[in-house]
Design a protein around this motif. Sequence first.
Motif, short mmCIF file in Angstrom:
data_model
loop_
_atom_site.label_atom_id
_atom_site.label_comp_id
_atom_site.label_asym_id
_atom_site.label_seq_id
_atom_site.Cartn_x
_atom_site.Cartn_y
_atom_site.Cartn_z
N LYS A 56 -7.22 6.93 10.26
CA LYS A 56 -6.27 6.15 9.47
C LYS A 56 -7.01 5.37 8.38
O LYS A 56 -6.57 5.32 7.22
CB LYS A 56 -5.51 5.19 10.38
CG LYS A 56 -4.43 4.42 9.70
CD LYS A 56 -3.69 3.54 10.70
CE LYS A 56 -2.63 2.72 10.03
NZ LYS A 56 -1.93 1.85 10.98
N GLU A 57 -8.14 4.77 8.75
CA GLU A 57 -8.92 4.01 7.78
C GLU A 57 -9.47 4.94 6.69
O GLU A 57 -9.47 4.59 5.50
CB GLU A 57 -10.07 3.28 8.48
CG GLU A 57 -10.89 2.40 7.59
CD GLU A 57 -10.11 1.24 6.99
OE1 GLU A 57 -10.46 0.82 5.87
OE2 GLU A 57 -9.16 0.75 7.63
N ASN B 65 -8.29 7.85 16.08
CA ASN B 65 -7.08 7.67 15.27
C ASN B 65 -7.25 6.53 14.26
O ASN B 65 -6.84 6.65 13.10
CB ASN B 65 -5.87 7.42 16.16
CG ASN B 65 -5.49 8.64 16.96
OD1 ASN B 65 -5.87 9.75 16.64
ND2 ASN B 65 -4.73 8.43 18.03
N ALA B 66 -7.86 5.43 14.71
CA ALA B 66 -8.07 4.29 13.80
C ALA B 66 -9.03 4.66 12.68
O ALA B 66 -8.80 4.31 11.51
CB ALA B 66 -8.60 3.09 14.59
N ARG B 67 -10.09 5.40 13.01
CA ARG B 67 -11.04 5.82 11.98
C ARG B 67 -10.39 6.79 10.99
O ARG B 67 -10.62 6.71 9.79
CB ARG B 67 -12.27 6.46 12.62
CG ARG B 67 -13.19 5.44 13.25
CD ARG B 67 -14.41 6.08 13.84
NE ARG B 67 -15.30 5.07 14.39
CZ ARG B 67 -16.32 5.34 15.18
NH1 ARG B 67 -16.59 6.58 15.51
NH2 ARG B 67 -17.07 4.36 15.64
N GLN C 6 -7.94 6.41 20.62
CA GLN C 6 -7.49 5.34 19.74
C GLN C 6 -8.51 5.09 18.62
O GLN C 6 -8.13 4.87 17.47
CB GLN C 6 -7.28 4.04 20.54
CG GLN C 6 -6.05 4.05 21.41
CD GLN C 6 -5.89 2.75 22.18
OE1 GLN C 6 -6.74 1.87 22.14
NE2 GLN C 6 -4.79 2.65 22.91
#
Length: 121
Positions: A81-82, A77-79, A74
């Motif tokens: 996306k950012e 994925n968040a990094r 997660q």
Amino acid sequence: MWTLVGGITGALRVIAGASSAVVLMYVIVVPLERADARRGMVTEYRATSAEAERDELRRQVNAGKIVIDAYQVQLRNARAKEEARADEIERRIAENEALRKATGRRCDIDGADVKFLLDTE
């Protein structure tokens, strides 16, 4: 044979001896064997309990590893996306600046104005 046993008194003595042996067996020997068996069972129960506790700890550790791996996925994925979002913003800014330059317009916004605009969002 009757004289060999010793008559009625001899027969009674044999019966008394046999019955006392049976009573001794049930009063002393059987409880001792049961106690030995219980001691063995206690050791076996302790070993079984220790194995079950070890297995439960292993299960919890493995479950923790699964959770950690899921959170790491997660986070990646968040990094990503950012980072994609930041790249998209930079691309849009570059396109906007190129468009302004092509039309001959200037942007009179300085760093203080940008900071003010970003802080109000």
